[in-house]
Design an enzyme around this catalytic site. Structure first.
Site, PDB file in Angstrom:
ATOM      1  N   HIS A 262       8.468  56.155  78.774  1.00  9.75           N
ATOM      2  CA  HIS A 262       7.586  55.171  79.021  1.00  9.75           C
ATOM      3  C   HIS A 262       7.208  54.152  78.016  1.00  9.75           C
ATOM      4  CE1 HIS A 262       5.540  56.581  82.927  1.00  9.75           C
ATOM      5  NE2 HIS A 262       6.718  56.952  82.988  1.00  9.75           N
ATOM      6  N   ASP A 263       7.404  54.745  76.786  1.00 13.32           N
ATOM      7  CA  ASP A 263       7.282  53.699  75.552  1.00 13.32           C
ATOM      8  C   ASP A 263       8.371  52.731  75.547  1.00 13.32           C
ATOM      9  OD1 ASP A 263       6.369  52.568  72.995  1.00 13.32           O
ATOM     10  OD2 ASP A 263       7.831  53.926  71.908  1.00 13.32           O
TER      11      ASP A 263
ATOM     12  N   VAL B 143       8.707  49.742  78.105  1.00 12.25           N
ATOM     13  CA  VAL B 143       7.811  48.847  78.265  1.00 12.25           C
ATOM     14  C   VAL B 143       7.626  48.207  76.807  1.00 12.25           C
ATOM     15  CG1 VAL B 143       5.430  47.946  78.585  1.00 12.25           C
ATOM     16  CG2 VAL B 143       6.485  49.828  79.965  1.00 12.25           C
TER      17      VAL B 143
ATOM     18  N   GLY C 158      10.201  47.963  74.710  1.00 11.80           N
ATOM     19  CA  GLY C 158      10.930  48.613  73.698  1.00 11.80           C
ATOM     20  C   GLY C 158      10.296  49.783  73.002  1.00 11.80           C
TER      21      GLY C 158
ATOM     22  N   HIS D 127      14.619  64.433  85.387  1.00 11.31           N
ATOM     23  CA  HIS D 127      13.542  65.168  86.277  1.00 11.31           C
ATOM     24  C   HIS D 127      14.024  66.666  86.787  1.00 11.31           C
ATOM     25  CE1 HIS D 127      12.020  61.220  87.980  1.00 11.31           C
ATOM     26  NE2 HIS D 127      11.499  61.241  86.984  1.00 11.31           N
TER      27      HIS D 127
ATOM     28  N   ASP E  92      11.640  69.871  89.914  1.00  8.44           N
ATOM     29  CA  ASP E  92      13.022  70.824  90.366  1.00  8.44           C
ATOM     30  C   ASP E  92      12.581  72.253  90.518  1.00  8.44           C
ATOM     31  OD1 ASP E  92      15.192  72.339  90.383  1.00  8.44           O
ATOM     32  OD2 ASP E  92      15.570  71.736  88.181  1.00  8.44           O
TER      33      ASP E  92
END
Ligand code: HEM
Ligand SMILES: *[C@@H]1O[C@H](CO)[C@@H](O)[C@H](O)[C@H]1NC(C)=O
Ligand SMILES: *[C@@H]1O[C@H](CO)[C@@H](O)[C@H](O)[C@H]1NC(C)=O
Ligand SMILES: *[C@@H]1O[C@H](CO)[C@@H](O)[C@H](O)[C@H]1NC(C)=O
Ligand SMILES: CC(=O)N[C@H]1CO[C@H](CO)[C@@H](O)[C@@H]1O
Length: 361
Positions: free
Chosen positions: A101-102, A105, A107, A228, A280
């Site tokens: 996530h860092d 958005v 970089g 995931h 999973d």
């Protein structure tokens, strides 16, 4: 054209290697070279991509070596992460997602770590960030390193190392190289999160476009989606697939019918965000290639997971990636690429004293 024929060659090599049962360790798909473990500067190393995308930019291996007195920066991060993840294995997914996530958005600049100030809203307050966590662990590492060498180790690098070490704990060895030397950003806006992070309902075209904007390609999309294989989601994010896919009370036909039934049992009240779903279910704490097996059996949790089967090449790669050694090698390559998205240069960046706040001068 040239790129396509290179890709086809890789695909053929891959098929050949599967046919002869070759293990492909250290091999990769569609990337011409793999820079594992080289102890030198990242400048000018090709990433094998025809499109002139980023490479590891100005990052280096072991950037912090001898920069923190007698303290080893990388060892400090690893010790704290391994002890946290050892005590709570679910943290591996949290820390991996925090780095992703860092990077997506603004970089890899630790902008996700900034707390809101006064009236402003920062990335971490945005909808898609609601379930992101792990901030306290980054703070703990930062505090320890600031004690040893103030103003040296960036929060963005701590995030990158923490993600790698968190996933690596299970294997007791480094699963990918982390190039370091990132700087921390000074801007974080909640309003930028939505457009940059793909949604759980994104189709293949949208996913490829959103990865493309970050300099990542189809290989990276298929590979990084394999993250995931660990972690959790919530019923609310699959409610539409289970109960009202096209708005007429229907189930997503691309979801295995029996699996959909099973999920509906776990999610009888789809709007209850508190209900946790493993991504999973076979092994949600184990970093392995089960994700691809699930996706290929039409048991991927999100529309975005199922989307990997809607494109011929990505469907093929999803199949190839069922082999753990192929997935691990490819994941290493793609994490290096993700970790180099839109790096800051010059006065755009700084080394924050506190990961939650921009330095005051
Ligand atoms: C391909 C586009 C992607 C989409 C649409 C997507 C979407 C999501 C969503 C909706 C969740 C559940 C969040 C929640 O419950 O609030 C999730 C969880 C997660 N994602 Fe992704 N993701 C993508 C790519 C990635 C990538 C590239 C990584 C890392 C390299 C990643 C790592 C994770 C992890 C580890 C979790 C589990 C977090 C936990 O257990 O707390 N995802 N993702
Ligand atoms: C916050 O916004 C309100 C309304 O726009 C304004 O009156 C107030 O001064 C702002 N406070 C700060 C600390 O910026
Ligand atoms: C994918 O989603 C986008 C955005 O929702 C939409 O505009 C586009 O038509 C979709 N593409 C396909 C092939 O369904
Ligand atoms: C299903 O979706 C349709 C169209 O978006 C909406 O009008 C309807 O209220 C939804 N039904 C339920 C049970 O949520
Ligand atoms: C960790 C964190 O800051 N989470 C925030 C995510 O967004 C929601 C909604 O805006 C906030 O309430 C959370 O505090």
């Amino acid at each position: 054209m040239r790129k396509n024929s290179i890709s086809i060659i890789f695909v053929l090599l891959m098929v050949a290697s599967i046919l002869v049962g070759d293990c492909m360790a250290g091999g990769n798909i569609g990337h011409n070279n793999n820079d594992h473990g080289r102890g030198h500067n990242g400048h000018g190393r090709g990433n094998g991509h025809g499109h002139g995308g980023h490479n590891v930019g100005g990052l280096m291996m072991q950037y912090y070596e001898n920069k923190c007195g007698s303290v080893s920066v990388e060892k400090t991060v690893r010790e704290i992460i391994w002890s946290k993840v050892g005590a709570n294995p679910a943290l591996a997914a949290k820390l991996l997602r925090l780095h992703y996530h860092d990077c997506f958005v603004r970089g890899c600049d630790a902008s996700i770590l900034l707390d809101p100030v006064q009236n402003s809203t920062t990335e971490k307050t945005a909808g898609p960030n609601r379930s992101v966590s792990g901030y306290e662990i980054i703070d703990e590492i930062k505090t320890k390193l600031e004690g040893a060498c103030p103003g040296i180790v960036s929060c963005a690098d701590i995030l990158a190392l923490a993600a790698r070490d968190a996933v690596s704990f299970q294997f007791r060895k480094e699963m990918w190289p982390v190039y370091t030397g990132r700087k921390d950003g000074k801007v974080s806006l909640a309003s930028e999160v939505g457009a940059n992070l793909p949604s759980a309902n994104a189709n293949f075209t949208t996913l490829l476009t959103q990865f493309g904007v970050k300099g990542l390609d189809l290989n990276d999309l298929v590979t990084l989606s394999g993250a995931h294989t660990i972690g959790n989601s919530r019923c609310v994010l699959v409610a539409r697939r289970l109960y009202n896919f096209t708005g007429v009370g229907d189930v997503d036909p691309s979801l295995d019918a029996a699996y959909a039934q099973q999920l509906r049992k776990i999610c009888p009240n789809p709007q209850n965000p508190a209900t946790i779903l493993e991504m999973d279910p076979k092994s949600s704490l184990s970093f392995d290639s089960n994700y691809y097996r699930s996706v290929n059996q039409h048991k991927g949790l999100f529309v975005s997971d199922a989307a990997l089967l809607t494109n011929q090449r990505s469907a093929f790669l999803s199949k190839v990636m069922e082999k753990p050694e192929v997935f691990f090698a490819q994941f290493a390559t793609s994490m290096v690429r993700m970790g180099a998205i839109e790096l800051l240069t010059g006065s755009q960046g700084e080394v924050r004293k506190n990961c939650r706040v921009v330095n005051s001068n």
